[in-house]
Motif scaffolding. Structure first.
Motif, PDB file in Angstrom:
ATOM      1  N   GLY A 166       2.532   0.937   2.165  1.00  0.00           N
ATOM      2  CA  GLY A 166       2.770   2.146   1.982  1.00  0.00           C
ATOM      3  C   GLY A 166       1.781   3.002   0.980  1.00  0.00           C
ATOM      4  O   GLY A 166       1.986   2.285  -0.170  1.00  0.00           O
ATOM      5  N   SER A 167       1.580   4.287   1.095  1.00  0.00           N
ATOM      6  CA  SER A 167       0.838   5.013   0.156  1.00  0.00           C
ATOM      7  C   SER A 167       2.150   5.325  -1.131  1.00  0.00           C
ATOM      8  O   SER A 167       1.732   5.637  -2.134  1.00  0.00           O
ATOM      9  CB  SER A 167       0.500   6.438   0.542  1.00  0.00           C
ATOM     10  OG  SER A 167       1.284   7.205   0.895  1.00  0.00           O
ATOM     11  N   VAL A 180      -8.172  -5.392  -3.866  1.00  0.00           N
ATOM     12  CA  VAL A 180      -8.606  -6.232  -2.915  1.00  0.00           C
ATOM     13  C   VAL A 180      -9.793  -5.784  -2.239  1.00  0.00           C
ATOM     14  O   VAL A 180     -10.611  -6.404  -1.661  1.00  0.00           O
ATOM     15  CB  VAL A 180      -7.176  -6.128  -1.916  1.00  0.00           C
ATOM     16  CG1 VAL A 180      -7.607  -6.835  -0.817  1.00  0.00           C
ATOM     17  CG2 VAL A 180      -5.953  -6.596  -2.645  1.00  0.00           C
ATOM     18  N   ARG A 181      -9.965  -4.508  -2.134  1.00  0.00           N
ATOM     19  CA  ARG A 181     -10.821  -3.810  -1.342  1.00  0.00           C
ATOM     20  C   ARG A 181     -12.334  -4.057  -1.935  1.00  0.00           C
ATOM     21  O   ARG A 181     -13.153  -4.444  -1.191  1.00  0.00           O
ATOM     22  CB  ARG A 181     -10.659  -2.285  -1.132  1.00  0.00           C
ATOM     23  CG  ARG A 181      -9.679  -1.817  -0.201  1.00  0.00           C
ATOM     24  CD  ARG A 181      -9.488  -0.439   0.085  1.00  0.00           C
ATOM     25  NE  ARG A 181      -8.611   0.036   1.250  1.00  0.00           N
ATOM     26  CZ  ARG A 181      -8.000   0.948   1.517  1.00  0.00           C
ATOM     27  NH1 ARG A 181      -8.246   2.047   0.467  1.00  0.00           N
ATOM     28  NH2 ARG A 181      -7.410   1.335   2.415  1.00  0.00           N
ATOM     29  N   ALA A 182     -12.384  -3.961  -3.174  1.00  0.00           N
ATOM     30  CA  ALA A 182     -13.506  -4.231  -4.028  1.00  0.00           C
ATOM     31  C   ALA A 182     -14.059  -5.716  -3.939  1.00  0.00           C
ATOM     32  O   ALA A 182     -15.101  -5.831  -3.824  1.00  0.00           O
ATOM     33  CB  ALA A 182     -13.228  -3.920  -5.559  1.00  0.00           C
ATOM     34  N   ALA A 183     -13.038  -6.583  -4.024  1.00  0.00           N
ATOM     35  CA  ALA A 183     -13.290  -8.020  -3.834  1.00  0.00           C
ATOM     36  C   ALA A 183     -13.584  -8.453  -2.390  1.00  0.00           C
ATOM     37  O   ALA A 183     -14.298  -9.408  -2.147  1.00  0.00           O
ATOM     38  CB  ALA A 183     -12.088  -8.620  -4.600  1.00  0.00           C
ATOM     39  N   PHE A 190      -4.650  -1.692   5.456  1.00  0.00           N
ATOM     40  CA  PHE A 190      -4.117  -0.390   6.053  1.00  0.00           C
ATOM     41  C   PHE A 190      -3.238   0.243   5.174  1.00  0.00           C
ATOM     42  O   PHE A 190      -2.181  -0.376   4.638  1.00  0.00           O
ATOM     43  CB  PHE A 190      -3.649  -0.360   7.520  1.00  0.00           C
ATOM     44  CG  PHE A 190      -4.494  -0.825   8.374  1.00  0.00           C
ATOM     45  CD1 PHE A 190      -5.570  -0.158   9.018  1.00  0.00           C
ATOM     46  CD2 PHE A 190      -4.456  -2.225   8.782  1.00  0.00           C
ATOM     47  CE1 PHE A 190      -6.398  -0.647  10.137  1.00  0.00           C
ATOM     48  CE2 PHE A 190      -5.431  -2.671   9.687  1.00  0.00           C
ATOM     49  CZ  PHE A 190      -6.411  -1.609  10.550  1.00  0.00           C
ATOM     50  N   VAL A 191      -3.346   1.544   4.834  1.00  0.00           N
ATOM     51  CA  VAL A 191      -2.432   2.332   3.832  1.00  0.00           C
ATOM     52  C   VAL A 191      -1.666   3.301   4.573  1.00  0.00           C
ATOM     53  O   VAL A 191      -2.520   3.980   5.490  1.00  0.00           O
ATOM     54  CB  VAL A 191      -3.119   2.833   2.668  1.00  0.00           C
ATOM     55  CG1 VAL A 191      -2.191   3.521   1.721  1.00  0.00           C
ATOM     56  CG2 VAL A 191      -3.584   1.736   2.054  1.00  0.00           C
ATOM     57  N   ARG A 219      -0.819  -3.164  15.076  1.00  0.00           N
ATOM     58  CA  ARG A 219      -2.129  -3.542  14.616  1.00  0.00           C
ATOM     59  C   ARG A 219      -1.747  -5.068  14.429  1.00  0.00           C
ATOM     60  O   ARG A 219      -2.764  -5.977  14.552  1.00  0.00           O
ATOM     61  CB  ARG A 219      -2.276  -2.999  13.273  1.00  0.00           C
ATOM     62  CG  ARG A 219      -2.970  -1.526  13.580  1.00  0.00           C
ATOM     63  CD  ARG A 219      -2.892  -0.790  12.336  1.00  0.00           C
ATOM     64  NE  ARG A 219      -3.794   0.540  12.248  1.00  0.00           N
ATOM     65  CZ  ARG A 219      -3.636   1.603  11.578  1.00  0.00           C
ATOM     66  NH1 ARG A 219      -2.747   1.180  10.443  1.00  0.00           N
ATOM     67  NH2 ARG A 219      -4.426   2.643  11.458  1.00  0.00           N
ATOM     68  N   THR A 220      -0.749  -5.475  13.825  1.00  0.00           N
ATOM     69  CA  THR A 220      -0.509  -6.979  13.521  1.00  0.00           C
ATOM     70  C   THR A 220      -0.581  -7.597  14.940  1.00  0.00           C
ATOM     71  O   THR A 220      -1.131  -8.702  14.808  1.00  0.00           O
ATOM     72  CB  THR A 220       1.087  -7.167  12.894  1.00  0.00           C
ATOM     73  OG1 THR A 220       0.864  -6.476  11.597  1.00  0.00           O
ATOM     74  CG2 THR A 220       1.270  -8.668  12.856  1.00  0.00           C
ATOM     75  N   LEU A 221       0.137  -7.193  16.033  1.00  0.00           N
ATOM     76  CA  LEU A 221       0.148  -8.048  17.177  1.00  0.00           C
ATOM     77  C   LEU A 221      -1.372  -8.223  17.853  1.00  0.00           C
ATOM     78  O   LEU A 221      -1.515  -9.343  18.359  1.00  0.00           O
ATOM     79  CB  LEU A 221       1.186  -7.375  18.179  1.00  0.00           C
ATOM     80  CG  LEU A 221       1.411  -8.034  19.473  1.00  0.00           C
ATOM     81  CD1 LEU A 221       1.694  -9.560  19.221  1.00  0.00           C
ATOM     82  CD2 LEU A 221       2.217  -7.330  20.450  1.00  0.00           C
TER      83      LEU A 221
END
Length: 229
Positions: A166-167, A180-183, A190-191, A219-221
């Protein structure tokens, strides 16, 4: 159909696990890793929901190492106790308990996903990055609001990973998300605008964000059906 089983971790520790099974043939298996409130009614309902979708779901009781039968609510003294128990949790022993649940999931002969929330979300990430040392090779891992993930962002996952944050999560700043996104640009992060920590908890009106929860579950399913089923 659901039941409680007794499992044994590699270090000899005996723990309980809640197991939910589909009414028909399983399309896959999931290890469901709890929040810091135990395998409570909410976590069991999540397990039951994915069982209805066709998965065998195994939710190990990580607190059994410190106190058995822990099942907490989200406020008052229960919330205080959850914080105290959380301080006792160790990543290495939690992985041993997850590995014990993974062995049960393997008996289905199907693909296996790992799904975790809060502390369990972080442990889902660590299962993806460290699981092979414990003979876990999940088809994919999903982490909801994985607090503290930033300090482990550079670890290399061995399978596809999806994260939901969550944002407005007070436990996970944008710096952790960007780490995480950079690595790992390949990781699906998803935010959810306006959602806070615990936004999937439909029994907790102080945290639940229905719009975000429904979208994250869809999205998870889809992700699980792509990589596990």
């Amino acid at each position: 159909m659901s039941e409680w089983l007794k499992l044994e971790a590699a270090d000899g520790h005996e723990l309980s696990a809640y197991v939910a099974r589909p009414s028909g043939e399983a399309i896959g298996a999931l290890v469901l890793v709890q929040e810091i409130f135990g395998v409570n009614a909410h976590i069991r309902s999540v397990a039951d929901g994915y069982a209805r979708d066709g998965f065998v779901v195994v939710a190990p009781a990580l607190f059994d190492r410190y106190e058995r039968g822990v099942e907490l609510k989200y406020e008052g003294e229960d919330a205080k106790k959850a914080g105290e128990l959380w301080k006792k949790l160790r990543h290495d022993t939690a992985l041993l308990d997850i590995a014990a649940a993974y062995e049960v999931a393997k008996t289905t002969g199907k693909g296996i996903g790992v799904l975790g929330f809060c502390f369990g979300g972080l442990m889902s990430w660590l299962t993806a990055t460290r699981g092979e040392t414990l003979k876990m090779q999940p088809s994919c891992c999903v982490g909801y609001y994985p607090g503290g993930i930033g300090q482990f962002a550079k670890e290399e996952p061995s399978c596809p990973v999806m994260l939901h944050i969550g944002s407005a999560d007070s436990h996970i700043g944008s710096d952790q998300i960007e780490a995480v996104r950079a690595a790992h640009p390949e990781v699906e992060v998803f935010v959810y605008d306006g959602a806070g920590h615990g936004f999937n908890r439909d029994v907790d009106p102080n945290s639940y964000n229905p719009k975000s929860a429904v979208l994250a579950r869809k999205r998870t399913l889809d992700f699980l059906k792509t990589h596990v089923a």
